[in-house]
Design an enzyme around this catalytic site. Sequence first.
Site, PDB file in Angstrom:
ATOM      1  CG  HIS A  51      -4.126   4.360  -0.946  1.00 40.96           C
ATOM      2  ND1 HIS A  51      -3.292   3.434  -0.909  1.00 40.96           N
ATOM      3  CD2 HIS A  51      -4.383   4.686  -2.173  1.00 40.96           C
ATOM      4  CE1 HIS A  51      -2.995   3.108  -2.239  1.00 40.96           C
ATOM      5  NE2 HIS A  51      -3.644   3.882  -3.061  1.00 40.96           N
ATOM      6  CG  ASP A 102      -1.960   1.159   1.120  1.00 41.79           C
ATOM      7  OD1 ASP A 102      -1.454   2.228   0.821  1.00 41.79           O
ATOM      8  OD2 ASP A 102      -3.156   0.954   1.311  1.00 41.79           O
ATOM      9  CG  HIS A 103       1.559   4.349  -3.073  1.00 42.42           C
ATOM     10  ND1 HIS A 103       0.140   4.094  -3.456  1.00 42.42           N
ATOM     11  CD2 HIS A 103       1.557   5.539  -3.198  1.00 42.42           C
ATOM     12  CE1 HIS A 103      -0.324   5.092  -3.923  1.00 42.42           C
ATOM     13  NE2 HIS A 103       0.300   6.032  -3.948  1.00 42.42           N
TER      14      HIS A 103
HETATM   15  C1  BG6 Z   1      -3.399   5.127  -6.458  1.00 44.97           C
HETATM   16  C2  BG6 Z   1      -4.720   5.372  -7.136  1.00 44.97           C
HETATM   17  O1  BG6 Z   1      -3.319   3.896  -5.714  1.00 44.97           O
HETATM   18  O2  BG6 Z   1      -3.172   6.155  -5.686  1.00 44.97           O
HETATM   19  C3  BG6 Z   1      -4.781   6.468  -8.076  1.00 44.97           C
HETATM   20  O3  BG6 Z   1      -5.248   4.172  -8.038  1.00 44.97           O
HETATM   21  C4  BG6 Z   1      -4.502   7.808  -7.121  1.00 44.97           C
HETATM   22  O4  BG6 Z   1      -6.142   6.758  -8.372  1.00 44.97           O
HETATM   23  C5  BG6 Z   1      -3.029   7.497  -6.445  1.00 44.97           C
HETATM   24  O5  BG6 Z   1      -4.203   8.966  -8.034  1.00 44.97           O
HETATM   25  C6  BG6 Z   1      -2.587   8.504  -5.518  1.00 44.97           C
HETATM   26  O6  BG6 Z   1      -1.508   8.445  -5.045  1.00 44.97           O
HETATM   27  P1  BG6 Z   1      -0.582   9.630  -4.581  1.00 44.97           P
HETATM   28  O7  BG6 Z   1       0.720   8.855  -3.941  1.00 44.97           O
HETATM   29  O8  BG6 Z   1      -0.162  10.338  -5.748  1.00 44.97           O
HETATM   30  O9  BG6 Z   1      -1.398  10.448  -3.533  1.00 44.97           O
END
Ligand code: BG6
Length: 505
Positions: A242, A179-180
């Site tokens: 997230h 989960d990044h």
């Molecule tokens: C991804 C989603 O997991 O996270 C995208 O699929 C979203 O829709 C993105 O734009 C957001 O990540 P970050 O790190 O740019 O906030």
Amino acid sequence: MNSLTLVIFGASGDLAKRKLIPAIFALHKEKLLPEGFAILGVSRTEFTDEAFRDEVFLKNDLMKLDGVDEESKSAFAKKLFYQPIDTSAAGDYAKVKNRLAVLDAELNLPGNYIFYLSTPPSLYSVIPKYLAEQGLNTSENGWRRLVIEKPFGYDLASAEALNRELQTCFDETQIYRIDHYLGKETVQNMLVTRFANGIFEPLWNRNYIQHIEMTSAEDFGVGSRGGYYDKSGALRDMLQNHLMQVAAHVAMEPPIAAGAEAIRTEKLKFFQSLRPITESEVSRFAIRGQYLSSMIRGQKVKGYREEEGVPADSITETYAALKFYVDNWRWAGVPFYIRTGKRLPTKVTEVVITFKTPPHTLFRNENGVSHLHNQMVIRIQPDEGLLLKFGMKVPGAGFDVKTVGMDFHYSDLTDAKVPEAYERLLLDVIKGDPTLYARGDSVVESWKFVKPIIDVWENDPNVKIYGYPAGTWGPSVADDFITGAEFGWRNPCKNLTSDDNFCEL
Ligand code: BG6
């Protein structure tokens, strides 16, 4: 750190080019990779090793290679290899096994493998099964780890099924669910803010906190991802994973140690404490919206239903707002609000803790208003940092109180680089540290929580989906979500500011 081979399935895809290879190259430049290290790209496209090196690295515009010295580039390029296979054909996995054995022999590597699934989710249960058939799941001659990208399941039933399928081929300790958001420095810092300081945690409970709010806004639309997004929607795409993980960091109990299992067990308890929202309550606790065409800074912007790959009658939400409670000793009665959306005014993610007023009001300002809610704003991105808002006496006669801010910005740290989320997460799986990866049981609990909302939104035609003009803060009904005359959402700017008046034009 042990030497190893990172096997990327779906290596010719977008994620590998945009995130994975750049992150690994950053680790290479910082000399954080182990001594012996190779990447084996695997997918259907017929590349040679050289063509693969060009595609994902040397000629990849996203690599920002200008100014990088030739020696470093060529040293990294030599670590990249490629093996084409038909990922849905069981027999082709023998090619992967053989290639790995050849690379181990040529490069003197010990047979430690990370299998990274950067593929469509339909392959998440297929690839591990076929790897297991080749004996590539056992950690007898070297260790084996499996990294799964999101989405982890499409709903509760599919997430449970995926867990079962994975766990028949690999042990839970070998499985790393990405989960990044957990790789973001500011999300990790939340644990440090809470548990490395003496001054916040005593107040971090129902006695002092009025409510907790989270906003994760994006100013762009779905772009070319309409086909994927329409089957997902904001709840599945951002909230279930997230933002609920971020909420767990905000609300979990102190772990007994900083290790992976202690932290992940406390997070599981958070998910288990979420008060279920029943289907009949969904309309009161969840709001969905979809962006409509509008003019932003003089430019016409498409509505969601006009986007490529999106059906003209789509009811997929591009905005979701949720209110919920955490039924445990610490949080009883404290409402949590989370919202996320595409095509909102800016790209920002932040958590706002709103504290209760002091028990007795001594000072009133000229309007007779006596409320002063201290707030702590934890800025996840951009302008990462922390802002504490509190009352100060306006100099001069009387006791007028004004809100002022004390702030910290990561950009003030001159001696530290904030790593990209993927850099941190890849380094952790290389080291074998799963702390920042989601554990199977938490993922299932989080799906359990959102299930009634998904079911009602999908199946009950009477539940409204509100339109909002692109470039605004979502459906206006969501403005009244946070109850109490003095509250409302904090509509944040790109910059972390106290009084919200430095927004970009
Ligand atoms: C991804 C989603 O997991 O996270 C995208 O699929 C979203 O829709 C993105 O734009 C957001 O990540 P970050 O790190 O740019 O906030």
